[in-house]
Design a protein around this motif. Structure first.
Motif, PDB file in Angstrom:
ATOM      1  N   PRO A  96     -43.561   5.281  32.475  1.00 23.30           N
ATOM      2  CA  PRO A  96     -42.274   4.614  32.702  1.00 23.30           C
ATOM      3  C   PRO A  96     -42.418   3.095  32.872  1.00 23.30           C
ATOM      4  CG  PRO A  96     -42.424   6.591  34.036  1.00 23.30           C
ATOM      5  CD  PRO A  96     -43.782   6.384  33.410  1.00 23.30           C
ATOM      6  N   ALA A  97     -43.603   2.625  33.301  1.00 22.06           N
ATOM      7  CA  ALA A  97     -43.832   1.187  33.483  1.00 22.06           C
ATOM      8  C   ALA A  97     -44.054   0.454  32.170  1.00 22.06           C
ATOM      9  CB  ALA A  97     -45.025   0.961  34.401  1.00 22.06           C
ATOM     10  N   GLY A  98     -44.395   1.189  31.104  1.00 22.94           N
ATOM     11  CA  GLY A  98     -44.637   0.555  29.813  1.00 22.94           C
ATOM     12  C   GLY A  98     -45.775   1.209  29.066  1.00 22.94           C
ATOM     13  N   VAL A  99     -46.283   0.492  28.092  1.00 23.86           N
ATOM     14  CA  VAL A  99     -47.406   0.971  27.290  1.00 23.86           C
ATOM     15  C   VAL A  99     -48.659   0.278  27.803  1.00 23.86           C
ATOM     16  CG1 VAL A  99     -48.383   1.085  24.969  1.00 23.86           C
ATOM     17  CG2 VAL A  99     -45.916   1.329  25.281  1.00 23.86           C
ATOM     18  N   HIS A 100     -49.686   1.066  28.131  1.00 22.51           N
ATOM     19  CA  HIS A 100     -50.923   0.542  28.701  1.00 22.51           C
ATOM     20  C   HIS A 100     -52.022   0.590  27.642  1.00 22.51           C
ATOM     21  CE1 HIS A 100     -48.947   0.949  32.583  1.00 22.51           C
ATOM     22  NE2 HIS A 100     -48.672   2.202  32.257  1.00 22.51           N
ATOM     23  N   LEU A 101     -52.534  -0.562  27.281  1.00 20.35           N
ATOM     24  CA  LEU A 101     -53.689  -0.661  26.396  1.00 20.35           C
ATOM     25  C   LEU A 101     -54.908  -0.698  27.299  1.00 20.35           C
ATOM     26  CD1 LEU A 101     -53.353  -0.970  23.330  1.00 20.35           C
ATOM     27  CD2 LEU A 101     -54.034  -3.335  23.591  1.00 20.35           C
ATOM     28  N   ILE A 102     -55.778   0.291  27.204  1.00 21.90           N
ATOM     29  CA  ILE A 102     -56.930   0.412  28.092  1.00 21.90           C
ATOM     30  C   ILE A 102     -58.159  -0.082  27.349  1.00 21.90           C
ATOM     31  CG2 ILE A 102     -58.298   1.996  29.486  1.00 21.90           C
ATOM     32  CD1 ILE A 102     -55.731   3.861  29.344  1.00 21.90           C
ATOM     33  N   THR A 103     -58.855  -1.052  27.974  1.00 19.92           N
ATOM     34  CA  THR A 103     -60.027  -1.659  27.348  1.00 19.92           C
ATOM     35  C   THR A 103     -61.196  -1.660  28.326  1.00 19.92           C
ATOM     36  OG1 THR A 103     -59.603  -3.919  28.130  1.00 19.92           O
ATOM     37  CG2 THR A 103     -58.509  -3.231  26.069  1.00 19.92           C
ATOM     38  N   GLU A 104     -62.363  -2.063  27.806  1.00 16.22           N
ATOM     39  CA  GLU A 104     -63.478  -2.282  28.704  1.00 16.22           C
ATOM     40  C   GLU A 104     -63.031  -3.272  29.773  1.00 16.22           C
ATOM     41  OE1 GLU A 104     -66.686  -4.721  26.913  1.00 16.22           O
ATOM     42  OE2 GLU A 104     -65.243  -5.106  25.313  1.00 16.22           O
ATOM     43  N   GLN A 105     -63.692  -3.262  30.925  1.00 18.13           N
ATOM     44  CA  GLN A 105     -63.275  -4.143  32.006  1.00 18.13           C
ATOM     45  C   GLN A 105     -63.604  -5.591  31.648  1.00 18.13           C
ATOM     46  OE1 GLN A 105     -64.929  -3.502  35.968  1.00 18.13           O
ATOM     47  NE2 GLN A 105     -62.859  -3.726  36.762  1.00 18.13           N
ATOM     48  N   VAL A 106     -62.612  -6.460  31.814  1.00 18.10           N
ATOM     49  CA  VAL A 106     -62.756  -7.871  31.466  1.00 18.10           C
ATOM     50  C   VAL A 106     -62.171  -8.758  32.549  1.00 18.10           C
ATOM     51  CG1 VAL A 106     -62.714  -7.463  28.979  1.00 18.10           C
ATOM     52  CG2 VAL A 106     -60.569  -7.893  30.174  1.00 18.10           C
ATOM     53  N   ARG A 107     -62.462 -10.036  32.452  1.00 18.25           N
ATOM     54  CA  ARG A 107     -61.890 -11.050  33.327  1.00 18.25           C
ATOM     55  C   ARG A 107     -61.335 -12.149  32.438  1.00 18.25           C
ATOM     56  NH1 ARG A 107     -61.531  -7.913  36.223  1.00 18.25           N
ATOM     57  NH2 ARG A 107     -62.646  -7.331  38.048  1.00 18.25           N
ATOM     58  N   PRO A 108     -60.159 -12.687  32.774  1.00 22.10           N
ATOM     59  CA  PRO A 108     -59.620 -13.806  31.986  1.00 22.10           C
ATOM     60  C   PRO A 108     -60.568 -15.002  32.066  1.00 22.10           C
ATOM     61  CG  PRO A 108     -57.955 -12.918  33.470  1.00 22.10           C
ATOM     62  CD  PRO A 108     -59.254 -12.278  33.842  1.00 22.10           C
ATOM     63  N   LEU A 109     -60.648 -15.743  30.990  1.00 18.35           N
ATOM     64  CA  LEU A 109     -61.471 -16.940  30.949  1.00 18.35           C
ATOM     65  C   LEU A 109     -60.697 -18.063  31.620  1.00 18.35           C
ATOM     66  CD1 LEU A 109     -64.145 -18.059  29.907  1.00 18.35           C
ATOM     67  CD2 LEU A 109     -62.964 -18.666  27.798  1.00 18.35           C
ATOM     68  N   THR A 110     -61.027 -18.322  32.871  1.00 14.50           N
ATOM     69  CA  THR A 110     -60.319 -19.326  33.662  1.00 14.50           C
ATOM     70  C   THR A 110     -61.270 -20.463  34.015  1.00 14.50           C
ATOM     71  OG1 THR A 110     -60.896 -18.275  35.748  1.00 14.50           O
ATOM     72  CG2 THR A 110     -58.824 -17.572  34.711  1.00 14.50           C
ATOM     73  N   THR A 111     -60.703 -21.549  34.494  1.00 14.10           N
ATOM     74  CA  THR A 111     -61.513 -22.687  34.923  1.00 14.10           C
ATOM     75  C   THR A 111     -62.452 -22.268  36.051  1.00 14.10           C
ATOM     76  OG1 THR A 111     -59.706 -24.156  34.323  1.00 14.10           O
ATOM     77  CG2 THR A 111     -61.413 -25.073  35.737  1.00 14.10           C
ATOM     78  N   ASP A 112     -61.960 -21.479  36.998  1.00 17.82           N
ATOM     79  CA  ASP A 112     -62.807 -21.014  38.105  1.00 17.82           C
ATOM     80  C   ASP A 112     -64.006 -20.232  37.576  1.00 17.82           C
ATOM     81  OD1 ASP A 112     -61.138 -22.161  39.977  1.00 17.82           O
ATOM     82  OD2 ASP A 112     -60.035 -20.299  40.367  1.00 17.82           O
TER      83      ASP A 112
END
Length: 151
Positions: A96-112
């Protein structure tokens, strides 16, 4: 890795499941999203006992300008890509929340994140990105850090 989809959203969600998976997608309780955009929300989750990342898309976002078929077509394309430098697709689920695309675990590429790794790791990552852009057959080669993730 096959893809499984719930048929609860009919043709507006994802069609053509190759096989059904019994693994359950559960989100980490109390965890804030890693990234929220107008198109998707990225969260840490578990797929069965495996830690994964889940990109959650609200299908209503794609109903504008007759782009209802965008999401199923994009998911179908993602399922066919197999390359060590491309995000690994695991499964797709509807809820009900939407469509979930499940991928390997990742982290966004951020400045930190970039500040926490060595210069050599940054250079190796940039080299890998440039080699893969050069090898891609796509006409649109515009790429921003919002499209990059570290696995």
């Amino acid at each position: 890795m096959g893809a499984a989809e719930s048929k609860s959203h009919g043709s507006s969600a994802v069609n053509g499941s190759e096989r059904s998976s019994k693994a359950k997608l559960t989100f980490m309780p109390g965890a804030d999203p890693l990234l929220s955009t107008p198109i998707y929300t990225l969260r840490d989750a578990f797929y069965g006992k495996r830690p994964v990342s889940a990109f959650t898309f609200d299908p209503s976002q794609f109903a504008v300008d007759n782009k209802q078929e965008f999401l199923p077509k994009a998911i179908k394309k993602v399922k066919t890509i197999r390359h060590p430098s491309v995000l690994k697709f695991i499964d797709c689920k509807s809820s009900p929340a939407g469509v979930h695309l499940i991928t390997e675990q990742v982290r966004p590429l951020t400045t930190d994140y970039l500040e926490s790794i060595s210069e050599d790791e940054i250079l190796l990552g940039l080299y890998d990105i440039l080699v893969n852009i050069d090898r891609s057959n796509t006409a649109n080669k515009s790429l921003g850090t919002s499209m990059m993730y570290n696995g």
